[in-house]
Scaffold this motif. Sequence first.
Motif, short mmCIF file in Angstrom:
data_model
loop_
_atom_site.label_atom_id
_atom_site.label_comp_id
_atom_site.label_asym_id
_atom_site.label_seq_id
_atom_site.Cartn_x
_atom_site.Cartn_y
_atom_site.Cartn_z
N ILE A 13 -13.09 6.35 4.61
CA ILE A 13 -13.13 4.94 4.23
C ILE A 13 -11.78 4.49 3.70
O ILE A 13 -11.30 3.39 4.02
N LYS A 14 -11.14 5.34 2.93
CA LYS A 14 -9.81 5.00 2.41
C LYS A 14 -8.83 4.77 3.55
O LYS A 14 -8.07 3.79 3.55
N GLY A 15 -8.83 5.68 4.53
CA GLY A 15 -7.91 5.53 5.65
C GLY A 15 -8.14 4.25 6.42
O GLY A 15 -7.20 3.52 6.77
N LEU A 16 -9.41 3.93 6.70
CA LEU A 16 -9.73 2.72 7.45
C LEU A 16 -9.39 1.46 6.66
O LEU A 16 -8.87 0.48 7.22
N SER A 17 -9.68 1.48 5.36
CA SER A 17 -9.42 0.28 4.56
C SER A 17 -7.92 0.01 4.45
O SER A 17 -7.50 -1.16 4.41
N ARG A 18 -7.10 1.06 4.44
CA ARG A 18 -5.65 0.87 4.37
C ARG A 18 -5.08 0.35 5.69
O ARG A 18 -4.01 -0.26 5.71
N VAL A 19 -5.80 0.58 6.77
CA VAL A 19 -5.39 0.04 8.07
C VAL A 19 -5.68 -1.45 8.15
O VAL A 19 -4.86 -2.25 8.62
N PHE A 20 -6.86 -1.87 7.65
CA PHE A 20 -7.34 -3.24 7.88
C PHE A 20 -7.18 -4.18 6.70
O PHE A 20 -7.41 -5.39 6.84
N TYR A 21 -6.77 -3.65 5.52
CA TYR A 21 -6.65 -4.50 4.34
C TYR A 21 -5.39 -4.18 3.56
O TYR A 21 -4.82 -3.09 3.67
N ARG A 22 -4.97 -5.16 2.76
CA ARG A 22 -3.87 -4.96 1.81
C ARG A 22 -4.46 -4.93 0.40
O ARG A 22 -5.57 -5.42 0.17
#
Length: 241
Positions: A13-22
């Motif tokens: 989840i951390k990896g995905l959230s860093r891709v799609f959000y700031r």
Amino acid sequence: MRESCIYAMLRTIKGLSRVFYRFDIDWVHQPPADPWRHLRLVAFLNHTSLYEPLFVGGFPNEFIRRIAFMGLMPVADKATRRPLMGFFFRMVAKNVVAITRKNDRTWNQVLATMQPDTMVIIMPEGRMMRANGLDKSGRPMTVRGGIADIVRSIPEGRMLMTYSAGLHHVQIPGQRIPKLFKTLRMRLESMDIADYRNRLMDQYGPVGFKKALIRDLENRRDRYCFGLEPASAPVYATSLG
């Protein structure tokens, strides 16, 4: 095995959230030298969306590991009964206790599950804010008294207060698909649990302790959650470690 699976899921989840959000995450005061050590309680204020696990994208792996291997999280029983999301909510921490919104045996189970190395993660308001600023029943978002029981039960350690700016710009309760490429804003505050408890006890006594703690947390929420202004340059997760 369960703990390792939870850690892997949270890292994903951390990896995905860093891709799609700031992320714009910072401290309201100067934190201790190592703010991620000796954490026994994490209180998340301003609960607005089921997508709040996206905030793990702004936290260091050390903190995420503590959730997976030492975390205890009370979760509303209606959330754990959901077909797909229920499985996810049952896997967000080492120990997840399904609770009602009453001071009953389910809440006693939370207190009984606490161990000397447990880190409790709690949403003190106990329900989610809708787009009109109220809860599902149209009532103001107040802090419930359960967090006072936890503060009383933990002899020492630190409490991490997390002040969310809210996620209605990402997902409003009832919407299925979250919006991408938004900035997630949060402020953090680290407090010594014993000092905090003793100060309120000395000031208000055992009888007034719970009401004083509720009032204090609501004041902090109103000051830091609702006072967040958009930053000109977001502070990315790497600033936290």
